[in-house]
Scaffold this motif. Sequence first.
Motif, PDB file in Angstrom:
ATOM      1  N   GLN A  81     -49.167-113.984 -11.401  1.00 30.13           N
ATOM      2  CA  GLN A  81     -48.046-113.514 -10.594  1.00 30.13           C
ATOM      3  C   GLN A  81     -46.792-113.377 -11.453  1.00 30.13           C
ATOM      4  O   GLN A  81     -46.055-112.387 -11.330  1.00 30.13           O
ATOM      5  CB  GLN A  81     -47.795-114.490  -9.434  1.00 30.13           C
ATOM      6  N   GLN A  85     -44.999-109.925 -11.752  1.00 33.67           N
ATOM      7  CA  GLN A  85     -43.779-109.897 -10.950  1.00 33.67           C
ATOM      8  C   GLN A  85     -42.518-109.851 -11.807  1.00 33.67           C
ATOM      9  O   GLN A  85     -41.510-109.253 -11.405  1.00 33.67           O
ATOM     10  CB  GLN A  85     -43.749-111.134 -10.056  1.00 33.67           C
ATOM     11  N   SER A  86     -42.572-110.448 -13.011  1.00 35.94           N
ATOM     12  CA  SER A  86     -41.342-110.575 -13.789  1.00 35.94           C
ATOM     13  C   SER A  86     -41.513-110.228 -15.262  1.00 35.94           C
ATOM     14  O   SER A  86     -40.843-109.324 -15.768  1.00 35.94           O
ATOM     15  CB  SER A  86     -40.792-112.004 -13.663  1.00 35.94           C
ATOM     16  N   CYS A 174     -46.773-102.654 -11.657  1.00 42.55           N
ATOM     17  CA  CYS A 174     -46.814-104.125 -11.733  1.00 42.55           C
ATOM     18  C   CYS A 174     -46.312-104.752 -10.436  1.00 42.55           C
ATOM     19  O   CYS A 174     -46.931-105.689  -9.906  1.00 42.55           O
ATOM     20  CB  CYS A 174     -45.967-104.620 -12.900  1.00 42.55           C
ATOM     21  N   TYR A 175     -45.193-104.233  -9.910  1.00 48.93           N
ATOM     22  CA  TYR A 175     -44.642-104.773  -8.667  1.00 48.93           C
ATOM     23  C   TYR A 175     -45.612-104.572  -7.508  1.00 48.93           C
ATOM     24  O   TYR A 175     -45.734-105.434  -6.628  1.00 48.93           O
ATOM     25  CB  TYR A 175     -43.306-104.104  -8.346  1.00 48.93           C
ATOM     26  N   ALA A 178     -48.343-107.087  -7.888  1.00 46.99           N
ATOM     27  CA  ALA A 178     -47.804-108.418  -7.588  1.00 46.99           C
ATOM     28  C   ALA A 178     -47.681-108.633  -6.086  1.00 46.99           C
ATOM     29  O   ALA A 178     -47.955-109.730  -5.578  1.00 46.99           O
ATOM     30  CB  ALA A 178     -46.444-108.596  -8.261  1.00 46.99           C
ATOM     31  N   SER A 179     -47.260-107.599  -5.362  1.00 54.01           N
ATOM     32  CA  SER A 179     -47.115-107.741  -3.908  1.00 54.01           C
ATOM     33  C   SER A 179     -48.468-107.938  -3.231  1.00 54.01           C
ATOM     34  O   SER A 179     -48.578-108.665  -2.240  1.00 54.01           O
ATOM     35  CB  SER A 179     -46.410-106.511  -3.326  1.00 54.01           C
ATOM     36  N   GLY A 182     -49.757-111.425  -4.366  1.00 52.32           N
ATOM     37  CA  GLY A 182     -48.873-112.475  -3.879  1.00 52.32           C
ATOM     38  C   GLY A 182     -49.275-113.026  -2.518  1.00 52.32           C
ATOM     39  O   GLY A 182     -48.820-114.107  -2.118  1.00 52.32           O
ATOM     40  N   ALA A 194     -41.906-118.598  -5.852  1.00 50.66           N
ATOM     41  CA  ALA A 194     -40.970-117.950  -6.773  1.00 50.66           C
ATOM     42  C   ALA A 194     -40.692-118.821  -7.990  1.00 50.66           C
ATOM     43  O   ALA A 194     -40.633-118.314  -9.119  1.00 50.66           O
ATOM     44  CB  ALA A 194     -39.662-117.639  -6.053  1.00 50.66           C
ATOM     45  N   ALA A 197     -43.862-118.775 -10.244  1.00 52.04           N
ATOM     46  CA  ALA A 197     -44.030-117.489 -10.916  1.00 52.04           C
ATOM     47  C   ALA A 197     -42.973-117.281 -11.991  1.00 52.04           C
ATOM     48  O   ALA A 197     -43.258-116.793 -13.095  1.00 52.04           O
ATOM     49  CB  ALA A 197     -43.985-116.357  -9.894  1.00 52.04           C
ATOM     50  N   THR A 236     -31.134-112.005 -10.552  1.00 52.80           N
ATOM     51  CA  THR A 236     -32.449-112.641 -10.458  1.00 52.80           C
ATOM     52  C   THR A 236     -32.389-113.904  -9.602  1.00 52.80           C
ATOM     53  O   THR A 236     -33.001-113.969  -8.537  1.00 52.80           O
ATOM     54  CB  THR A 236     -32.998-112.978 -11.858  1.00 52.80           C
TER      55      THR A 236
END
Length: 308
Positions: A81, A85-86, A174-175, A178-179, A182, A194, A197, A236
């Motif tokens: 994740q 996610q990041s 990627c997002y 991740a969703s 997640g 959060a 991750a 962030t």
Amino acid sequence: MHLPTTKMNSRLGIEIGLLVLLSLIWGSSFTWIKVAVTTIPPLTITAIRVSVAAVFLAALARWRGYALPRDHVVWREFFVQGLLQSALPFTLLGWGSKYIPSGLTGVLNATPPMFVLLIAFVTGYGAQHVTGQKIVGVCLGLLGVVVIIGTQSLGDIQTSAGWAQAAVLGASLCYALASILGRRFAKLPAIVTATGAMTTAAIMIVPAAIVIERPWTLMPSTDAIAAVMVLAVICTALAMVIYFRLVQTLGPLGTTSGGYLRAGFAVALGIIFLDENFDTSTLIGMTLIAVGVVAVTVPIAWPSLLRS
């Protein structure tokens, strides 16, 4: 009798105000990235951003009485994740922002809902929720991407701008992933997910930044340092806190609707503060993407509209 309604309207007004604020914060992140990346390379920007956010979120989780899980399986999932996610998308966005306008980055990065739908087409996962309206939205969004990339880059695929746009779209993919992944953390509090991750993202990206970019040898400008700190603390860490609140109050659909406003802020801020200009084909492509994303994510009651 009117007091509960008044209070409810007042609360809704606060939440809508927070949604606009979150859209502004995330929309401005593309402007801050553009400023920071002038003298700070992408991996270092991401390393600072996720490290500061991880510390902030961990402190907040502890203050609220939450403990991080000890199960190694959960932490393995946190690593996946954190990457999607990041760590990876933040770096791709940072690199892409070196070569294309921040407003264009913001609009191209509004495409995760379309990637989610495309993944449903390919894998069958969630395909039961695919409607004609969503299919039209995906087609419009993809047409917008083709208009933007086709007119600027396909004539010379080796241009930096072409690869930069591909990198931003890669961040959107990627997002989207991740969703989808997640959802495995549905039983954990959002702040815990959060924190886990973001912590794993920092564990992955900090060593890479140290080895590849050797940050101690950099000579960043004052503006770049300020920009990366704003990215870390406001865009962030603080944004995550607002986001978690809105997910609980407005729900996932209401919260994600801020993505359209975020793209608009990204374009406006780029024009105002960075003197960015867009040609006609880019504006047409950006409009198609925005309409496509709305069509994919916002249910429209067509029968009701036709009867009215």
